[in-house]
Motif scaffolding. Structure first.
Motif, PDB file in Angstrom:
ATOM      1  N   GLY A  23       0.828  -1.223   0.000  1.00 51.34           N
ATOM      2  CA  GLY A  23       0.000   0.000   0.000  1.00 51.34           C
ATOM      3  C   GLY A  23       0.848   1.253   0.000  1.00 51.34           C
ATOM      4  N   ALA A  25       2.777   4.222  -2.858  1.00 58.57           N
ATOM      5  CA  ALA A  25       2.268   5.109  -3.913  1.00 58.57           C
ATOM      6  C   ALA A  25       1.632   4.304  -5.046  1.00 58.57           C
ATOM      7  CB  ALA A  25       3.420   5.968  -4.440  1.00 58.57           C
ATOM      8  N   GLU A  51      -1.212  -4.799   3.080  1.00 59.13           N
ATOM      9  CA  GLU A  51      -0.037  -3.983   3.405  1.00 59.13           C
ATOM     10  C   GLU A  51       0.685  -4.605   4.599  1.00 59.13           C
ATOM     11  OE1 GLU A  51       1.882  -1.297   2.484  1.00 59.13           O
ATOM     12  OE2 GLU A  51       2.909  -1.664   4.388  1.00 59.13           O
ATOM     13  N   LYS A  59       6.009   5.477   3.470  1.00 57.77           N
ATOM     14  CA  LYS A  59       7.095   6.148   2.745  1.00 57.77           C
ATOM     15  C   LYS A  59       6.563   7.374   1.998  1.00 57.77           C
ATOM     16  CE  LYS A  59      10.230   3.590   0.671  1.00 57.77           C
ATOM     17  NZ  LYS A  59      10.730   2.662  -0.362  1.00 57.77           N
ATOM     18  N   THR A  63       8.005  11.548   1.781  1.00 53.12           N
ATOM     19  CA  THR A  63       8.763  11.941   0.580  1.00 53.12           C
ATOM     20  C   THR A  63       9.001  13.446   0.501  1.00 53.12           C
ATOM     21  OG1 THR A  63       6.686  11.999  -0.641  1.00 53.12           O
ATOM     22  CG2 THR A  63       8.009  10.007  -0.865  1.00 53.12           C
ATOM     23  N   TYR A 148       1.892  -9.110   5.939  1.00 56.37           N
ATOM     24  CA  TYR A 148       3.187  -9.175   5.267  1.00 56.37           C
ATOM     25  C   TYR A 148       3.239 -10.443   4.421  1.00 56.37           C
ATOM     26  CZ  TYR A 148       8.291  -9.297   4.867  1.00 56.37           C
ATOM     27  OH  TYR A 148       9.577  -9.336   4.401  1.00 56.37           O
ATOM     28  N   CYS A 177       2.985  -4.472  -5.813  1.00 59.80           N
ATOM     29  CA  CYS A 177       3.446  -3.074  -5.671  1.00 59.80           C
ATOM     30  C   CYS A 177       4.255  -2.950  -4.374  1.00 59.80           C
ATOM     31  CB  CYS A 177       2.261  -2.115  -5.564  1.00 59.80           C
ATOM     32  SG  CYS A 177       1.013  -2.297  -6.816  1.00 59.80           S
ATOM     33  N   VAL A 178       5.200  -3.850  -4.168  1.00 65.26           N
ATOM     34  CA  VAL A 178       5.874  -3.918  -2.867  1.00 65.26           C
ATOM     35  C   VAL A 178       7.102  -3.014  -2.765  1.00 65.26           C
ATOM     36  CG1 VAL A 178       5.094  -6.222  -2.232  1.00 65.26           C
ATOM     37  CG2 VAL A 178       7.129  -5.946  -3.667  1.00 65.26           C
ATOM     38  N   PHE A 186      10.535   1.889   6.076  1.00 67.08           N
ATOM     39  CA  PHE A 186       9.162   2.136   5.637  1.00 67.08           C
ATOM     40  C   PHE A 186       8.467   0.856   5.143  1.00 67.08           C
ATOM     41  CE2 PHE A 186      11.302   6.289   4.878  1.00 67.08           C
ATOM     42  CZ  PHE A 186      10.601   7.015   5.828  1.00 67.08           C
ATOM     43  N   GLY A 187       9.070  -0.301   5.424  1.00 65.68           N
ATOM     44  CA  GLY A 187       8.395  -1.555   5.069  1.00 65.68           C
ATOM     45  C   GLY A 187       8.924  -2.220   3.819  1.00 65.68           C
ATOM     46  N   MET A 192      10.425  -9.603  -1.488  1.00 64.57           N
ATOM     47  CA  MET A 192       9.671 -10.138  -2.618  1.00 64.57           C
ATOM     48  C   MET A 192      10.593 -10.515  -3.793  1.00 64.57           C
ATOM     49  SD  MET A 192       6.564 -10.857  -2.961  1.00 64.57           S
ATOM     50  CE  MET A 192       5.325  -9.901  -2.148  1.00 64.57           C
ATOM     51  N   GLY A 402       5.468   0.191  -9.887  1.00 67.29           N
ATOM     52  CA  GLY A 402       6.330   0.912  -8.944  1.00 67.29           C
ATOM     53  C   GLY A 402       7.771   0.447  -8.919  1.00 67.29           C
ATOM     54  N   TYR A 414      10.560  11.871 -10.192  1.00 69.17           N
ATOM     55  CA  TYR A 414      10.437  10.848 -11.228  1.00 69.17           C
ATOM     56  C   TYR A 414      10.106   9.462 -10.659  1.00 69.17           C
ATOM     57  CZ  TYR A 414      12.347  14.652 -13.887  1.00 69.17           C
ATOM     58  OH  TYR A 414      12.526  15.880 -14.451  1.00 69.17           O
ATOM     59  N   LEU A 416       8.191   8.869  -8.017  1.00 62.02           N
ATOM     60  CA  LEU A 416       6.751   8.838  -7.755  1.00 62.02           C
ATOM     61  C   LEU A 416       5.971   8.835  -9.065  1.00 62.02           C
ATOM     62  CD1 LEU A 416       6.409  11.018  -4.545  1.00 62.02           C
ATOM     63  CD2 LEU A 416       5.916   8.581  -4.794  1.00 62.02           C
TER      64      LEU A 416
HETATM   65  C1  LIG Z   1      13.023   9.574   2.333  1.00 57.81           C
HETATM   66  C2  LIG Z   1      12.527   9.425   0.923  1.00 57.81           C
HETATM   67  C3  LIG Z   1      12.101  10.532   0.216  1.00 57.81           C
HETATM   68  C4  LIG Z   1      11.658  10.398  -1.111  1.00 57.81           C
HETATM   69  N1  LIG Z   1      11.210  11.503  -1.779  1.00 57.81           N
HETATM   70  C5  LIG Z   1      10.751  11.380  -3.036  1.00 57.81           C
HETATM   71  C6  LIG Z   1      10.206  12.501  -3.737  1.00 57.81           C
HETATM   72  O1  LIG Z   1      10.088  13.605  -3.195  1.00 57.81           O
HETATM   73  N2  LIG Z   1       9.806  12.317  -5.017  1.00 57.81           N
HETATM   74  C7  LIG Z   1       9.878  11.094  -5.641  1.00 57.81           C
HETATM   75  O2  LIG Z   1       9.500  10.992  -6.806  1.00 57.81           O
HETATM   76  N3  LIG Z   1      10.332  10.011  -4.989  1.00 57.81           N
HETATM   77  C8  LIG Z   1      10.753  10.116  -3.708  1.00 57.81           C
HETATM   78  N4  LIG Z   1      11.210   8.998  -3.051  1.00 57.81           N
HETATM   79  C9  LIG Z   1      11.108   7.683  -3.721  1.00 57.81           C
HETATM   80  C10 LIG Z   1       9.655   7.191  -3.713  1.00 57.81           C
HETATM   81  O3  LIG Z   1       9.116   7.386  -2.415  1.00 57.81           O
HETATM   82  C11 LIG Z   1       9.532   5.717  -4.083  1.00 57.81           C
HETATM   83  O4  LIG Z   1      10.200   5.454  -5.282  1.00 57.81           O
HETATM   84  C12 LIG Z   1       8.055   5.340  -4.236  1.00 57.81           C
HETATM   85  O5  LIG Z   1       7.400   5.507  -2.993  1.00 57.81           O
HETATM   86  C13 LIG Z   1       7.888   3.922  -4.709  1.00 57.81           C
HETATM   87  O6  LIG Z   1       6.526   3.602  -4.668  1.00 57.81           O
HETATM   88  P1  LIG Z   1       6.060   2.074  -4.529  1.00 57.81           P
HETATM   89  O7  LIG Z   1       4.613   2.099  -4.314  1.00 57.81           O
HETATM   90  O8  LIG Z   1       6.630   1.283  -5.639  1.00 57.81           O
HETATM   91  O9  LIG Z   1       6.781   1.560  -3.221  1.00 57.81           O
HETATM   92  P2  LIG Z   1       6.608   2.079  -1.654  1.00 57.81           P
HETATM   93  O10 LIG Z   1       6.058   3.432  -1.687  1.00 57.81           O
HETATM   94  O11 LIG Z   1       7.920   1.827  -1.116  1.00 57.81           O
HETATM   95  O12 LIG Z   1       5.508   1.099  -1.138  1.00 57.81           O
HETATM   96  C14 LIG Z   1       5.659  -0.296  -1.027  1.00 57.81           C
HETATM   97  C15 LIG Z   1       4.722  -0.797   0.045  1.00 57.81           C
HETATM   98  O13 LIG Z   1       4.723  -2.209   0.035  1.00 57.81           O
HETATM   99  C16 LIG Z   1       4.747  -2.688   1.377  1.00 57.81           C
HETATM  100  N5  LIG Z   1       5.379  -4.020   1.351  1.00 57.81           N
HETATM  101  C17 LIG Z   1       6.648  -4.344   1.055  1.00 57.81           C
HETATM  102  N6  LIG Z   1       6.830  -5.675   1.117  1.00 57.81           N
HETATM  103  C18 LIG Z   1       5.630  -6.205   1.443  1.00 57.81           C
HETATM  104  C19 LIG Z   1       5.170  -7.544   1.638  1.00 57.81           C
HETATM  105  N7  LIG Z   1       5.982  -8.577   1.497  1.00 57.81           N
HETATM  106  N8  LIG Z   1       3.867  -7.721   1.968  1.00 57.81           N
HETATM  107  C20 LIG Z   1       3.013  -6.670   2.108  1.00 57.81           C
HETATM  108  N9  LIG Z   1       3.407  -5.396   1.934  1.00 57.81           N
HETATM  109  C21 LIG Z   1       4.692  -5.145   1.590  1.00 57.81           C
HETATM  110  C22 LIG Z   1       5.576  -1.669   2.120  1.00 57.81           C
HETATM  111  O14 LIG Z   1       5.323  -1.679   3.508  1.00 57.81           O
HETATM  112  C23 LIG Z   1       5.149  -0.374   1.438  1.00 57.81           C
HETATM  113  O15 LIG Z   1       4.060   0.240   2.100  1.00 57.81           O
HETATM  114  C24 LIG Z   1      11.658   9.105  -1.729  1.00 57.81           C
HETATM  115  C25 LIG Z   1      12.074   7.995  -1.006  1.00 57.81           C
HETATM  116  C26 LIG Z   1      12.512   8.134   0.306  1.00 57.81           C
HETATM  117  C27 LIG Z   1      12.953   6.921   1.064  1.00 57.81           C
END
Ligand SMILES: Cc1cc2nc3c(=O)[nH]c(=O)nc-3n(C[C@H](O)[C@H](O)[C@H](O)COP(=O)(O)OP(=O)(O)OC[C@H]3O[C@@H](n4cnc5c(N)ncnc54)[C@H](O)[C@@H]3O)c2cc1C
Length: 429
Positions: A23, A25, A51, A59, A63, A148, A177-178, A186-187, A192, A402, A414, A416
């Motif tokens: 859960g 972005a 999630e 996370k 950001t 998890y 979307c992990v 942040f998890g 995976m 993601g 980029y 996000l």
């Molecule tokens: C401090 C920080 C600041 C950032 N600032 C920016 C910014 O300003 N602009 C930008 O573009 N990017 C930024 N990024 C990068 C951006 O946040 C990530 O690239 C983006 O959040 C990725 O989205 P996602 O949904 O793929 O993964 P995440 O947002 O990482 O979400 C993945 C989710 O999956 C869950 N998960 C993982 N494994 C499991 C499992 N086995 N079972 C169940 N749930 C699981 C996690 O708990 C998490 O909630 C930043 C990153 C960090 C760490």
């Protein structure tokens, strides 16, 4: 078995239309578009989001220093680094920054822009988390937290998803979307990747990206905390030329350097070190002047100040901690004295100083790890994904979105944008 356990067992035996794992972005966006397309088509959505953490979007809410730089007005293929950037950029163009801005505007999040970087007008990252969470729940997504996922199977066109508390959920379609391995607090611990590899997916080795770099520079004690604008040029012993160049503000820390240009070049430096090559960064503190111009500028300024202490005159032009470092490196000492130097000596020493100001070498010896990285390079190879809907060729009905995929964006929104685009496309399909 108690009644509650029996009810839980029967509920988990339901075969949902879609399960989304993660859960963040991408997962929240996938839930939104999945529910929206169902309700717009007159159907009742049946979307379950699992999630691992106790709350979604941890996370996301952190950001952009808590402000969330959620996309960028400037878009180019080079902003999306991957084994297949061309494919990544085609995917981005299927749901681009303008469509993203407009989708969020419709959800009440108005965008404001600084030098192309887009933020929500209230400058609070948690707005995205709260708005998306509230909206997906109201559209019908069921969110289970502290689920998890540790296992995925498919039989008779049904996916079964096993969680660490041994609960099992079933679905016709599955969206993964992990995230990656960056910022595990942040998890996102990258668990995976191993699971997906066992399922037969090719994973490009996950490594940190957008992180600080460690150096053996012996002057870090003096320079720690100093922020300086400069041009950074990454070179590698193997390639013998400049791999990447960017101007911006760098920050010296206790064990290395960071700042936007360093974050942007970190993935290339990490790859060089991983390949066994030596690499370093040349810092040019006067990128707008060539060497001759800089020498003339420093010399004429010092000479025109007559008998003012040379060190004092120079510290009006160059950061004094940097100056102290360069003096040490060059074994010259202007700072404490107001001695009158002869013009020839001044010319010679300021010539050497200018050379260092134009190319101060910092050897890179490592990175600051996934703990301090903003994103992950590597992940599920794009070749295995249909770019029109993010579906796996190997497992029809299984989608990815993601950071789990092999794409890492530059600083500037980029990563996000990649999460929004792929989450939207995967959910819609
Ligand atoms: C401090 C920080 C600041 C950032 N600032 C920016 C910014 O300003 N602009 C930008 O573009 N990017 C930024 N990024 C990068 C951006 O946040 C990530 O690239 C983006 O959040 C990725 O989205 P996602 O949904 O793929 O993964 P995440 O947002 O990482 O979400 C993945 C989710 O999956 C869950 N998960 C993982 N494994 C499991 C499992 N086995 N079972 C169940 N749930 C699981 C996690 O708990 C998490 O909630 C930043 C990153 C960090 C760490």
């Amino acid at each position: 078995m108690s009644d509650t356990l029996i009810r839980e067992y029967h509920r988990s035996r339901e075969v949902h239309d879609k399960i989304i794992i993660g859960g963040g972005a991408a997962g929240l966006m996938a839930a939104y578009s999945a529910c929206k397309i169902s309700t717009d088509g007159g159907f009742v959505p049946d979307v379950l989001l699992l999630e691992g953490k106790e709350i979604v979007g941890k996370k996301l809410a952190a950001t952009g220093n808590g402000k969330c730089n959620f996309t960028n007005m400037y878009q180019d293929i080079c902003c999306y680094r991957s084994d297949n950037s061309a494919k990544a950029y085609r995917i981005i163009n299927n749901f681009d920054n303008q469509k993203t801005i407009s989708l969020f505007r419709n959800l009440g999040i108005i965008s404001t822009e600084r030098k192309g970087y887009c933020y929500p007008i209230g400058e609070q990252a948690r707005t995205f988390r709260d708005v998306l969470k509230e909206r997906v729940i109201s559209l019908g997504t069921v969110i289970y937290t502290e689920k998890y996922v540790i296992g995925i199977d498919k039989s008779d066109s049904v996916f079964s998803v096993t969680c660490s508390d041994l609960s099992v959920y079933y679905s016709k379609k599955l969206i993964i979307c992990v995230g990656g391995s960056a910022a595990p607090v942040f998890g996102t611990d990258g668990n995976m990747f191993g699971l997906l590899e066992k399922m037969g997916f090719k994973i490009i080795k996950p490594k940190p990206a957008l992180c600080g770099l460690r150096t053996d520079c012996k002057y870090l004690k003096i320079l720690e905390g100093v922020r300086l604008k400069c041009e950074c040029s990454l070179y590698s012993s193997k390639r013998g030329n400049i791999i990447y160049k960017e101007q911006g503000e760098i920050i010296f820390s206790k064990n290395g350097i960071s700042g936007i240009p360093i974050l942007n070049l970190s993935r290339f430096a990490i790859n060089e070190l991983d390949d066994g090559n030596k690499c370093g960064v040349l810092l040019d503190f006067f990128p707008d002047m060539n060497l001759r111009k800089l020498k003339d500028y420093l010399t004429s300024t010092v000479i025109s100040c007559g008998d003012g202490a040379v060190g004092v005159v120079l510290s009006a032009l160059v950061n004094d901690k940097l100056l102290k470092t360069l003096f040490r490196e060059l074994s010259i000492d202007y700072d404490t004295s107001s001695k009158v130097y002869d013009v020839r000596t001044i010319r010679n020493e300021l010539g050497r100083l200018s050379e260092m100001l134009k190319s101060f070498n910092v050897n890179i010896i490592g990175d600051t790890g996934f703990e301090n990285a903003q994103t992950t390079q590597g992940g599920v190879i794009l070749k295995e994904i249909d770019e029109n809907n993010m579906e796996s060729y190997k497992y029809p009905g299984l989608y990815f979105a993601g950071e789990v995929l092999d794409v890492d964006g530059m600083c500037g929104g980029y990563n996000l944008q990649w999460a929004w685009t792929t989450g939207y496309i995967a959910g819609r399909n």
